[in-house]
Scaffold this motif. Structure first.
Motif, PDB file in Angstrom:
ATOM      1  N   ALA A 154       0.477  53.303  33.627  1.00 44.11           N
ATOM      2  CA  ALA A 154       1.328  53.938  34.723  1.00 44.11           C
ATOM      3  C   ALA A 154       0.761  53.816  36.177  1.00 44.11           C
ATOM      4  CB  ALA A 154       1.569  55.334  34.549  1.00 44.11           C
ATOM      5  N   SER A 155      -0.445  53.591  36.347  1.00 44.23           N
ATOM      6  CA  SER A 155      -1.011  53.538  37.724  1.00 44.23           C
ATOM      7  C   SER A 155      -2.060  52.279  37.881  1.00 44.23           C
ATOM      8  CB  SER A 155      -1.860  54.826  38.342  1.00 44.23           C
ATOM      9  OG  SER A 155      -1.975  54.474  39.592  1.00 44.23           O
ATOM     10  N   MET A 187      12.332  43.332  39.332  1.00 42.44           N
ATOM     11  CA  MET A 187      12.081  43.936  37.970  1.00 42.44           C
ATOM     12  C   MET A 187      10.841  44.873  38.008  1.00 42.44           C
ATOM     13  SD  MET A 187      12.191  41.831  34.369  1.00 42.44           S
ATOM     14  CE  MET A 187      10.541  40.950  34.701  1.00 42.44           C
ATOM     15  N   LEU A 188       9.620  44.216  38.372  1.00 44.62           N
ATOM     16  CA  LEU A 188       8.339  45.145  38.174  1.00 44.62           C
ATOM     17  C   LEU A 188       8.374  46.299  38.911  1.00 44.62           C
ATOM     18  CD1 LEU A 188       5.576  42.182  37.939  1.00 44.62           C
ATOM     19  CD2 LEU A 188       7.000  43.341  36.225  1.00 44.62           C
ATOM     20  N   GLU A 194      10.921  48.035  39.791  1.00 43.17           N
ATOM     21  CA  GLU A 194      11.694  49.154  38.939  1.00 43.17           C
ATOM     22  C   GLU A 194      11.116  49.456  37.497  1.00 43.17           C
ATOM     23  OE1 GLU A 194      15.687  47.703  38.428  1.00 43.17           O
ATOM     24  OE2 GLU A 194      15.657  46.590  40.125  1.00 43.17           O
ATOM     25  N   ILE A 195      10.395  48.952  37.009  1.00 41.92           N
ATOM     26  CA  ILE A 195       9.665  49.103  35.692  1.00 41.92           C
ATOM     27  C   ILE A 195       8.422  50.048  36.128  1.00 41.92           C
ATOM     28  CG2 ILE A 195       7.894  48.555  33.976  1.00 41.92           C
ATOM     29  CD1 ILE A 195       9.462  45.805  33.792  1.00 41.92           C
ATOM     30  N   ARG A 196       7.853  50.033  37.160  1.00 42.48           N
ATOM     31  CA  ARG A 196       6.868  50.652  37.757  1.00 42.48           C
ATOM     32  C   ARG A 196       7.107  51.980  38.512  1.00 42.48           C
ATOM     33  NH1 ARG A 196       2.584  45.814  39.693  1.00 42.48           N
ATOM     34  NH2 ARG A 196       2.721  44.927  37.902  1.00 42.48           N
ATOM     35  N   GLY A 197       8.590  52.240  38.989  1.00 46.02           N
ATOM     36  CA  GLY A 197       8.863  53.395  39.468  1.00 46.02           C
ATOM     37  C   GLY A 197       8.678  53.424  40.987  1.00 46.02           C
ATOM     38  N   VAL A 198       8.727  52.420  41.522  1.00 45.85           N
ATOM     39  CA  VAL A 198       8.709  52.144  43.044  1.00 45.85           C
ATOM     40  C   VAL A 198      10.115  52.529  43.450  1.00 45.85           C
ATOM     41  CG1 VAL A 198       8.568  50.565  45.143  1.00 45.85           C
ATOM     42  CG2 VAL A 198       7.467  50.264  42.948  1.00 45.85           C
ATOM     43  N   SER A 236       3.088  48.287  43.463  1.00 46.59           N
ATOM     44  CA  SER A 236       3.116  49.867  43.251  1.00 46.59           C
ATOM     45  C   SER A 236       1.900  50.551  43.708  1.00 46.59           C
ATOM     46  CB  SER A 236       3.354  49.890  41.831  1.00 46.59           C
ATOM     47  OG  SER A 236       2.451  49.284  40.973  1.00 46.59           O
TER      48      SER A 236
END
Lengths: 310, 283
Positions: free
Chosen positions: A77-78, A100-101, A103-107, A152
């Motif tokens: 996650a981090s 895409m990354l 969004e996956i990592r929740g930025v 991120s």
């Protein structure tokens, strides 16, 4: 607080071949740790287990205290990763791939474009941001891959030979980027000892799947580099055997090794000689010495710890 | 060292959507989508031209239902198989062979979310292809039989889509099994176009056993629904001197066919997911 990266008795077997053999490693804090070892030592295997690309045969890999095998999503996650030289979907642009990354990592949505633009600017790929990746060279793709680790604001960054495929300027830029990331934990494998010396504070050495040493570069060098000092001397012309012997015979010099056509690694006894005196002596030879720099003892330590390369 | 606030936890369902969105974008921009579209348009164009020129009795003399049976009914399964193999055959194996998995997998996303996202993207791309073919057939049908669209055609399209979903699951299972994209695509095509057909024939004609275990047997409902009356579940045809020998043929009923497709969908989707979860990125 658990160690940021932890390997407990990590073992990986491929049939009869043991790639990792009970590796124990615990790394905590904001710093850059170099991960060194010969080909086939188990560096990439360790990193692949840490990032969920492969599973350990035995043992546990944890990131921020979370077992990667049982909950990769929480463990990473981090964490940002760059393992080997990934390919990106060829029909996407760097902007889309990084989006895409993000969004996956929740930025957060409002930060996404700025993060992507900043990351691409740092790897000098801004002008290629909207071109399809399929037409990129290997080096350009690797720059986008490096950019992907900057998106991120991760606490842990795992880099497997990040300079791979890059030209000398690209390598230098990656070194600068990694150096700027030392406010977090960077775990980086590399074959380039100069690169590790320049950007890392600590080093872990591995061979035949076993950890040989994990310590600060200063301690590793002091313990395993065999003592004495070392300097790299650059000459205007090629270094021939005659010149090497002349330098070898200078008082206090214990050995000389050509590092390339125009450079010599000069080891000297610090009880007899200081660096400035060595510089004077080499200049006194009037053999065309034009550069002089302190050589890293990491190579010595590496060579004394790792006796053979697969 | 905490960097709270810089990012939010993302749910796995959202991850499925993200994986689907970008994989679909990749499909949509890639050459293969347009190649597949071109193949479908060529098939539809040839059918249009040939039917328009030769007016074969099977197409134009059997009413609207006969027309859709001869056109859509004969080719829909081929379109389904090609689409599933084209878009699903290398969806997972490509992540390994092309090394794109190294970009996507080592992120805080479950492999299952990647798998389902890619599956949805491939299914969306294939559905577009199937819909384009259906629209081409519909346009032809309306030309010859204006204002007459049999309900059975709508049912057949729905069954073809269910077949597509099941075939996609099978293609994904093969894609998870093999690391080579070309092998997984080829295996999907060979199995769906030839092997299952041979199994159907051998099972019913030679062994006299209803091939309830075959995907293509279940998919027979796509064309059978366009026959009125619906073909009998079992037909025994005598042949030879004095009718000494018999040939047995089977047709799945609609519930049977849907059940077979559903079982394949579930079993193959789970099998493919398990294989992908266990597969290692070794190079």
């Amino acid at each position: 607080m658990p160690p940021s990266i932890e390997a407990r008795q990590l073992t990986k077997r491929y049939g009869q071949f043991t790639a990792l053999s009970g590796l124990d490693l615990s790394i905590q804090g904001a710093k850059c740790v170099g991960f060194l070892g010969p080909n086939g030592a188990g560096k990439t295997t360790t990193m692949k287990i840490l990032t969920g690309l492969i599973r350990a045969t035995k043992g546990t890999a944890l990131i921020n205290g979370v077992d990667v095998a049982s909950d990769k999503k929480a463990a990473l996650a981090s964490c940002a990763t760059l393992i080997e030289t990934p390919e990106i979907y060829p029909a996407l642009t760097p902007k889309e791939a990084l989006s895409m990354l993000c969004e996956i990592r929740g930025v957060p949505r409002q930060d996404k474009n700025k993060r992507i633009d900043d990351a691409l600017a740092r790897v000098k790929m801004s002008e290629w941001a909207d071109k399809k990746v399929g037409g990129f060279s290997k080096g350009m793709k690797q720059r986008v891959n490096v950019a992907s680790t900057l998106l991120s604001d991760p606490e842990v960054i795992i880099l497997d030979e990040p300079s791979s495929g890059l030209d000398p300027r690209g390598m230098s830029e990656v070194r600068d980027i990694v150096t700027s990331l030392r406010d977090r934990l960077v775990f980086m494998s590399s074959h380039l000892l100069a690169e590790v010396t320049e950007v890392c504070q600590e080093v872990a050495m591995i061979d035949h799947g076993k950890l040989l040493v994990y310590d600060t570069i200063e301690n590793v060098t002091a313990k395993f580099a065999g003592g004495g000092g070392a300097a790299e001397v650059g000459f205007a012309g090629n270094v021939d055997e005659q010149l090497r012997v002349r330098v070898s015979k200078l008082p206090g010099v214990t050995s000389t090794t050509k590092s390339n056509d125009r450079h010599l690694i000069v080891k000297y006894d610090t009880a007899v000689l200081t660096q400035d005196k060595l510089l004077e002596s080499v200049a006194g030879l009037k053999a065309g010495a034009i550069t002089f720099s302190q050589a890293s003892g990491l190579e010595d330590a590496y060579l004394s710890l790792i006796k053979e390369t697969l | 060292m905490s960097r709270e606030g810089s990012k939010a936890a993302v749910g796995s369902l959202v991850h499925v959507g993200i994986a689907a969105k970008y994989n679909f974008l990749n499909y949509f921009r890639a050459r293969r989508f347009y190649v597949m579209l071109a193949i479908i348009l060529i098939i539809a164009g040839l059918l249009t031209a040939l039917v328009g020129y030769y007016r074969p009795p099977g197409f134009v003399d059997g009413g609207a239902l006969g027309f859709y049976g001869a056109g859509w009914g004969s080719f829909a399964s081929i379109v389904v198989v090609l689409s599933a193999a084209f878009f699903g055959g290398d969806a997972i194996s490509g992540e390994f062979q092309n090394r794109t998995g190294y970009f996507l997998v080592p992120n805080p996303i479950r492999r299952s979310a990647i798998y389902v996202g890619k599956w949805l993207a491939a299914l969306t791309a294939s559905t577009i292809i199937l819909a384009v073919f259906a629209l081409a057939m519909l346009a032809n049908g309306l030309f010859y039989f204006p204002g007459n669209v049999p309900w059975e055609f709508v049912e057949s399209f729905a069954f073809a889509w269910v077949y597509l979903v099941a075939a996609m699951s099978l293609a994904f299972a093969f894609s998870s099994l093999f690391k080579s994209s070309s092998i997984s695509v080829l295996m999907s095509v060979i199995l769906l176009l030839f092997v299952f057909s041979v199994i159907d024939t051998v099972s019913s004609l030679v062994a006299g056993i209803e091939p309830w275990f075959s995907l293509t047997y279940g998919a027979g409902i796509v064309s059978n629904i366009l026959n009125v009356p619906y073909p009998a579940a079992k037909t025994v045809t005598p042949f030879g001197p004095g009718g000494r020998f018999t040939v047995v043929s089977y047709n799945a009923t609609v519930p049977e066919g849907l059940l077979i497709l559903l079982v394949y969908l579930v079993v193959m989707a789970v099998l493919g997911l398990v294989l992908f979860e266990r597969k290692e990125f070794t190079s």
